[in-house]
Design a protein around this motif. Structure first.
Motif, PDB file in Angstrom:
ATOM      1  N   SER A  38      -5.162  -7.017 -13.177  1.00  0.00           N
ATOM      2  CA  SER A  38      -5.641  -8.011 -12.871  1.00  0.00           C
ATOM      3  C   SER A  38      -4.715  -8.133 -11.080  1.00  0.00           C
ATOM      4  CB  SER A  38      -4.902  -9.432 -13.673  1.00  0.00           C
ATOM      5  OG  SER A  38      -3.551  -8.898 -14.139  1.00  0.00           O
ATOM      6  N   ARG A  39      -4.871  -9.171 -10.325  1.00  0.00           N
ATOM      7  CA  ARG A  39      -3.839  -9.299  -9.025  1.00  0.00           C
ATOM      8  C   ARG A  39      -2.508  -9.534  -9.634  1.00  0.00           C
ATOM      9  NH1 ARG A  39      -4.782 -13.447  -3.694  1.00  0.00           N
ATOM     10  NH2 ARG A  39      -2.309 -13.087  -2.620  1.00  0.00           N
ATOM     11  N   ALA A  40      -1.909  -9.606 -11.006  1.00  0.00           N
ATOM     12  CA  ALA A  40      -0.525 -10.509 -11.336  1.00  0.00           C
ATOM     13  C   ALA A  40       0.293  -9.260 -11.599  1.00  0.00           C
ATOM     14  CB  ALA A  40      -0.720 -11.481 -12.501  1.00  0.00           C
ATOM     15  N   SER A  41      -0.750  -8.024 -12.397  1.00  0.00           N
ATOM     16  CA  SER A  41      -0.312  -7.035 -12.559  1.00  0.00           C
ATOM     17  C   SER A  41       0.389  -6.474 -12.096  1.00  0.00           C
ATOM     18  CB  SER A  41      -1.153  -5.793 -13.650  1.00  0.00           C
ATOM     19  OG  SER A  41      -0.848  -7.127 -14.726  1.00  0.00           O
ATOM     20  N   ALA A  42      -1.465  -5.573 -10.291  1.00  0.00           N
ATOM     21  CA  ALA A  42      -1.181  -5.284  -9.552  1.00  0.00           C
ATOM     22  C   ALA A  42      -0.196  -5.494  -8.109  1.00  0.00           C
ATOM     23  CB  ALA A  42      -2.691  -5.428  -8.463  1.00  0.00           C
ATOM     24  N   GLU A  43       0.259  -6.768  -8.428  1.00  0.00           N
ATOM     25  CA  GLU A  43       1.422  -7.236  -7.385  1.00  0.00           C
ATOM     26  C   GLU A  43       2.562  -6.725  -8.527  1.00  0.00           C
ATOM     27  OE1 GLU A  43      -0.570 -11.128  -5.457  1.00  0.00           O
ATOM     28  OE2 GLU A  43       0.925 -11.772  -7.095  1.00  0.00           O
ATOM     29  N   ILE A  44       3.114  -7.439  -9.393  1.00  0.00           N
ATOM     30  CA  ILE A  44       4.407  -6.958 -10.342  1.00  0.00           C
ATOM     31  C   ILE A  44       4.429  -4.897  -9.749  1.00  0.00           C
ATOM     32  CG2 ILE A  44       5.795  -5.733 -12.196  1.00  0.00           C
ATOM     33  CD1 ILE A  44       4.488  -8.759 -12.923  1.00  0.00           C
ATOM     34  N   MET A  45       3.525  -3.830 -10.255  1.00  0.00           N
ATOM     35  CA  MET A  45       3.199  -2.735  -9.749  1.00  0.00           C
ATOM     36  C   MET A  45       4.045  -2.564  -8.701  1.00  0.00           C
ATOM     37  SD  MET A  45       2.732  -1.692 -12.765  1.00  0.00           S
ATOM     38  CE  MET A  45       3.060  -0.057 -11.891  1.00  0.00           C
ATOM     39  N   ALA A  46       3.117  -3.330  -7.415  1.00  0.00           N
ATOM     40  CA  ALA A  46       2.949  -2.930  -6.001  1.00  0.00           C
ATOM     41  C   ALA A  46       4.521  -3.376  -6.274  1.00  0.00           C
ATOM     42  CB  ALA A  46       2.371  -3.457  -5.229  1.00  0.00           C
ATOM     43  N   THR A  47       5.031  -4.787  -6.177  1.00  0.00           N
ATOM     44  CA  THR A  47       6.347  -4.922  -5.621  1.00  0.00           C
ATOM     45  C   THR A  47       7.860  -4.605  -6.558  1.00  0.00           C
ATOM     46  OG1 THR A  47       6.474  -7.150  -6.989  1.00  0.00           O
ATOM     47  CG2 THR A  47       5.611  -7.462  -4.755  1.00  0.00           C
ATOM     48  N   GLN A  48       7.320  -4.205  -7.863  1.00  0.00           N
ATOM     49  CA  GLN A  48       8.619  -3.578  -8.674  1.00  0.00           C
ATOM     50  C   GLN A  48       8.493  -2.161  -8.847  1.00  0.00           C
ATOM     51  OE1 GLN A  48       9.096  -6.217 -12.114  1.00  0.00           O
ATOM     52  NE2 GLN A  48       8.788  -8.001 -11.139  1.00  0.00           N
TER      53      GLN A  48
END
Length: 764
Positions: free
Chosen positions: A325-335
């Motif tokens: 999902s977008r939320a997971s993808a953003e966390i994997m990208a930023t963190q």
């Protein structure tokens, strides 16, 4: 309420017994609930580390909190053994419910069966719209979707901004800028990357054509486009000379960090190794000036794959949905610092302002997924050898690619025949049914005939048999069973495609042995393409014999000289002994890697020493003789300490009176050595030579780690050739037959050596 009591028991005992039953019932209930909850667990394997692992496992915990249907247990598996663990566990109904892995093995797993399951029926169009088309293609094989893309990694151009301000727009401009920053005498290069690795050469291949396969998925290595890509690479390496020799990832990183490489082609995995003081910029690769198309690197896609054995496929796909999902993808990208496959994550402010991430995102537009065809697995090593030969000038692109096409086509045909045979229904032959009965009858006959002798031996030596029983069991499990299994495997055609088919359906008799021992074609190709076939068994046997003989003779001779010197009362004898034994104390693979670095043609200490002396550097791995010498020097270095210690022990056991008598009689040193030392050393020399021959004959580490059989497998010995057949060509049965031939050769040598020793003893 009346509590019934057991006759003869007290009420206290009755209450205690009732309490015991209550506790047992509660324990049983807990166990049943635990097993029920375990049945609703999902196991996920991954190989992430550091920030990626923390971010990934955080999302797993978030998923567990978001629902109560299943609970997910994430297990981090070391990357080095990840693929082997999956291949061993999943076909047998074990292993995880789902796992994260690169997509390039997908075709092999799908073809072999029982490893991954298609997920088309579980996913919606809405879910698939998250991903670019090329990443979805990576997850598709034979028209079926086998996983969801999770992350991607591809090479791009990384520039040293202290040397370059803007990226080149074309390969002509790339070469022009690289030439301005190349000074080979000073060890500076305009461009550096691992250009002999097919993964990196894919950018050139894909910019000229469709890569190693045509549009229909057929092997097409000798196409005009692929030959043109090799010509361009050879021109960069040999004419423009903008590339370092014998590159690897460590060398490329070191050159960039030291400011001696203006541009490198690498991926996000290199960014963590760049010096904090270094200034760099990432940009997409330029356009190919000859074809007019952008350089299109291969992209490795990490996907979420489903096990065919999972009991909860819908819940597993729901987890895939959550993790992509977008939320997971953003966390994997930023963190986690990941490049997520859900490209909507690149709209996040922290990602959109990250120039490095956006450069790799731009490169994705022209990246091509690594072909997930089963044949791709066979391509990596042979294509790497071909690239090395072409850039070193020992082969022409056209001839080399045609030979590679023929050789790989033959290997693929062999694998395809094994797959066809494995898919054909077959009945167990009658002789195989009768084999257990024959063995039972043989055992019964042996017992009936030798029962008294066996019983008498057991009664007389029972204690001794009990003492050696653990060793016998160890030998049975660790030696004889693998030996028997290897022998059984050698009479089949087992490959990666049919290893799970019934054994009798793979039986081919002695065909593997006939193919090995009956191949008398030492040459391949015609006309100008004619060359030695380094895969021929008899060539490899010749190299192995020369390798063994030269190593044993040199090691024995030098060890004899050193032992004779250390046997005398010289100053510092103890220190010299310690120093000379050190190579034996260091693990041989460490020593091999050190010598490999010393033999590097451009940055190795040996060539630098030659240049100091005014001599030309040697391309150690370009010719058969020089490459053979690198392994010989390394192995002699490793062998001398053992031989020296053995000989020194033998020298110290010789009575000194014999030498005194010889000197009184006027015998010189040579006569003393020939008449006293050498004959009295034979009892220790013969076993040492036998051991040295066996060890050297099977010295895998030195050949594999120092020269890797260069050039193009010409210096492979039998044991490394068997390894390549089994684990690079995936022809397991053929490799087993090769190993049986090696065993037979060593067994024959041991018998011959024993007979010679007995003859010499009798003559003495």
């Amino acid at each position: 309420m009346t509590i019934a009591t057991i006759p003869g028991s007290s009420p206290l005992a009755t209450i205690s017994l009732a309490g015991w039953f209550l506790q047992a019932a509660l324990c049983l209930l807990v166990l049943l609930s635990a097993s029920a909850s375990a049945a609703d667990d999902l196991t996920l394997w991954h190989s992430y580390r550091g920030a990626e692992r923390s971010a990934f496992e955080q999302r797993i915990e978030d998923f567990n909190r978001s629902q109560s249907t299943v609970q997910v247990r994430a297990l981090a598996v070391p990357f080095g053994g990840f693929a082997d663990k999956l291949s061993a566990a999943l076909p047998r109904g074990q292993g995880p419910d789902l796992f994260v892995f690169a997509h390039d093995r997908l075709g092999g797993w799908a073809s072999a069966g029982h490893t991954i399951a298609p997920i088309d029926r579980y996913v919606s169009e809405r879910l698939l719209r998250r991903f670019p088309a090329n990443l979805l293609d990576a997850m598709t094989f034979a028209g079926e979707l086998y996983g969801l893309p999770f992350a991607f990694k591809s090479p791009a151009l990384i520039m040293n901004t202290d040397l370059l301000q803007s990226p080149p727009a074309s390969t002509d401009e790339l070469v022009a800028q690289a030439l301005r920053h190349t000074d080979r005498a000073a060890g500076r290069f305009g461009l550096a990357y691992s250009y002999t690795e097919p993964f990196f050469h894919g950018a050139l291949m894909n910019s000229f054509g469709s890569g190693p396969f045509d549009r229909g998925g057929n092997l097409d290595l000798d196409s005009a486009a692929n030959i043109a890509s090799l010509r361009m690479l050879a021109r960069w390496a040999r004419q423009d000379r903008i590339l370092p020799e014998d590159p690897n990832s460590t060398l490329v990183t070191d050159l960039f960090n030291q400011g001696r490489a203006a541009m490198v082609i690498s991926g996000p995995w290199m960014l963590g190794e760049i010096s904090p003081q270094g200034n760099y910029r990432v940009a997409p690769l330029p356009v190919n000036s000859e074809s007019g198309k952008p350089l299109s690197p291969w992209v490795a896609v990490e996907g979420l794959f489903l096990s065919p054995w999972t009991q909860h496929p819908q819940q597993a796909v729901a987890l895939m949905d959550f993790l992509t999902s977008r939320a997971s993808a953003e966390i994997m990208a930023t963190q986690g610092g990941q490049l997520p496959a859900n490209i909507s994550a690149f709209e996040h402010p922290s990602v959109a302002t990250n120039h490095v991430a956006m450069a790799f995102r731009a490169q994705l537009e022209h990246a091509v997924p690594i072909p997930n065809l089963p044949a791709m697995t066979l391509l990596w090593l042979p294509l790497e050898n071909a690239l090395k030969k072409v850039v070193k000038g020992v082969a022409q692109p056209e001839a080399e690619m045609r030979q590679l096409q023929r050789r790989l086509s033959a290997d693929l045909a062999r694998l395809e025949r094994s797959r066809t045979r494995g898919e054909t229904p077959a009945q167990m032959p009658l002789w195989l049914w009768s084999l257990p009965l024959v063995l039972v009858l043989l055992a019964a006959w042996t017992w009936a005939r030798y029962r008294r002798r066996l019983m008498a031996g057991w009664q007389a030596n029972r204690t001794a048999y009990l003492y050696i029983l653990p060793a016998m069991l160890g030998m049975l499990i660790l030696v004889f069973f693998p030996l028997f299994y290897g022998l059984l495997l050698s009479v089949t055609d087992t490959t990666v495609f049919n290893e799970h088919a019934p054994l009798w359906s793979r039986f081919i008799g002695l065909d593997n042995y006939a193919a090995i021992l009956g191949d008398f074609h030492l040459w391949r190709g015609q006309g100008s393409e004619r060359s030695l076939d380094f895969d021929n068994f008899y060539w490899t046997l010749l190299v192995t014999i020369i390798w063994t003989a030269s190593n044993v003779i040199l090691a024995l001779g030098l060890a004899m000289v050193l032992a004779l010197a250390l046997d005398r009362p010289i100053v510092g004898r103890s220190a010299f002994r310690l120093i000379l034994i050190l190579p034996w104390a260091i693990p041989n693979y460490i020593t091999a890697l050190v010598w490999k670095g010393m033999f590097h043609p451009q940055f190795g200490v040996i060539n630098q020493g030659l240049q100091v002396l005014g001599l030309a550097p040697v391309a150690w791995f370009d010719s058969i003789g020089a490459s053979f010498l690198t392994g010989l020097v390394t192995n002699v270095w490793l062998s001398i300490p053992f031989m020296m210690v053995v000989i020194l022990g033998g020298l110290q056991s010789i009575p000194r009176e014999l030498y005194e008598v010889a000197r009184v009689e006027g015998a010189g040193r040579w006569f003393q050595f020939r008449a006293i030392t050498l004959p009295l050393l034979k009892p220790v020399l013969i076993p040492a030579v036998i051991l040295s021959v066996v060890w050297t004959f099977n010295m895998f580490n030195v050949i594999y780690l120092v020269s890797d059989g260069a050039p193009a497998g010409a210096n492979d010995i039998l044991i490394t050739k068997a390894f390549r057949i089994g684990f690079e060509k995936y022809q397991y049965a053929y490799a087993a037959a090769y190993s049986m031939v090696i065993l037979a050769l060593l067994f024959g040598y041991a018998l011959w050596q024993t007979r010679v020793s007995r003859t010499l003893e009798a003559a003495r």
